[in-house]
Design a protein around this motif. Structure first.
Motif, PDB file in Angstrom:
ATOM      1  N   LYS A 134       0.838  -1.206   0.000  1.00 48.45           N
ATOM      2  CA  LYS A 134       0.000   0.000   0.000  1.00 48.45           C
ATOM      3  C   LYS A 134       0.869   1.251   0.000  1.00 48.45           C
ATOM      4  N   ASP A 135       1.810   1.330  -0.936  1.00 48.82           N
ATOM      5  CA  ASP A 135       2.695   2.486  -1.086  1.00 48.82           C
ATOM      6  C   ASP A 135       3.509   2.783   0.179  1.00 48.82           C
ATOM      7  N   ASN A 136       3.878   1.730   0.925  1.00 46.54           N
ATOM      8  CA  ASN A 136       4.693   1.852   2.142  1.00 46.54           C
ATOM      9  C   ASN A 136       4.054   2.737   3.207  1.00 46.54           C
ATOM     10  N   LYS A 137       2.748   2.726   3.289  1.00 46.17           N
ATOM     11  CA  LYS A 137       2.058   3.518   4.310  1.00 46.17           C
ATOM     12  C   LYS A 137       2.305   2.899   5.680  1.00 46.17           C
ATOM     13  N   ALA A 138       2.586   3.760   6.664  1.00 48.35           N
ATOM     14  CA  ALA A 138       2.887   3.305   8.019  1.00 48.35           C
ATOM     15  C   ALA A 138       1.650   2.710   8.679  1.00 48.35           C
ATOM     16  N   LEU A 139       1.842   1.578   9.360  1.00 48.68           N
ATOM     17  CA  LEU A 139       0.780   0.970  10.157  1.00 48.68           C
ATOM     18  C   LEU A 139       0.936   1.359  11.623  1.00 48.68           C
ATOM     19  N   CYS A 140       2.190   1.369  12.109  1.00 43.09           N
ATOM     20  CA  CYS A 140       2.427   1.771  13.493  1.00 43.09           C
ATOM     21  C   CYS A 140       3.919   2.016  13.711  1.00 43.09           C
ATOM     22  N   VAL A 141       4.192   2.735  14.769  1.00 39.50           N
ATOM     23  CA  VAL A 141       5.563   2.968  15.214  1.00 39.50           C
ATOM     24  C   VAL A 141       5.651   2.412  16.624  1.00 39.50           C
ATOM     25  N   VAL A 142       6.681   1.607  16.897  1.00 41.11           N
ATOM     26  CA  VAL A 142       6.831   0.989  18.214  1.00 41.11           C
ATOM     27  C   VAL A 142       8.155   1.395  18.846  1.00 41.11           C
ATOM     28  N   GLU A 143       8.156   1.459  20.160  1.00 43.55           N
ATOM     29  CA  GLU A 143       9.373   1.744  20.924  1.00 43.55           C
ATOM     30  C   GLU A 143       9.779   0.466  21.651  1.00 43.55           C
ATOM     31  N   PHE A 144      11.056   0.090  21.522  1.00 47.80           N
ATOM     32  CA  PHE A 144      11.562  -1.099  22.189  1.00 47.80           C
ATOM     33  C   PHE A 144      11.770  -0.812  23.679  1.00 47.80           C
ATOM     34  N   ALA A 145      11.719  -1.845  24.488  1.00 49.00           N
ATOM     35  CA  ALA A 145      11.940  -1.695  25.933  1.00 49.00           C
ATOM     36  C   ALA A 145      13.384  -1.292  26.226  1.00 49.00           C
TER      37      ALA A 145
END
Length: 64
Positions: free
Chosen positions: A26-37
């Motif tokens: 889907k044109d590299n649309k972001a699904l989510c951004v996560v932060e590692f512990a």
């Protein structure tokens, strides 16, 4: 949201505190951004991200 394998990069040097999951179909649309512990560091090694199985009880993102 689903995937067919755990993504892996070989012989990489990386330092990361988070990641972005995107949809390449889907044109590299972001699904989510996560932060590692904690900070992830790989120096000329392998980096593998373990993704949970897609099911009704396990998911990287859960909305109820």
């Amino acid at each position: 949201m689903g995937w067919s394998y755990d993504p892996q990069w070989k012989n990489v040097s990386i330092r990361a505190t988070g990641a972005m999951i995107y949809n390449a179909s889907k044109d590299n649309k972001a699904l989510c951004v996560v932060e590692f512990a904690e900070e992830v560091i790989s120096t000329n090694g392998n980096l593998r991200v373990f993704m949970p199985p897609v099911s009704s009880t396990e998911a990287p993102i859960w909305i109820d």
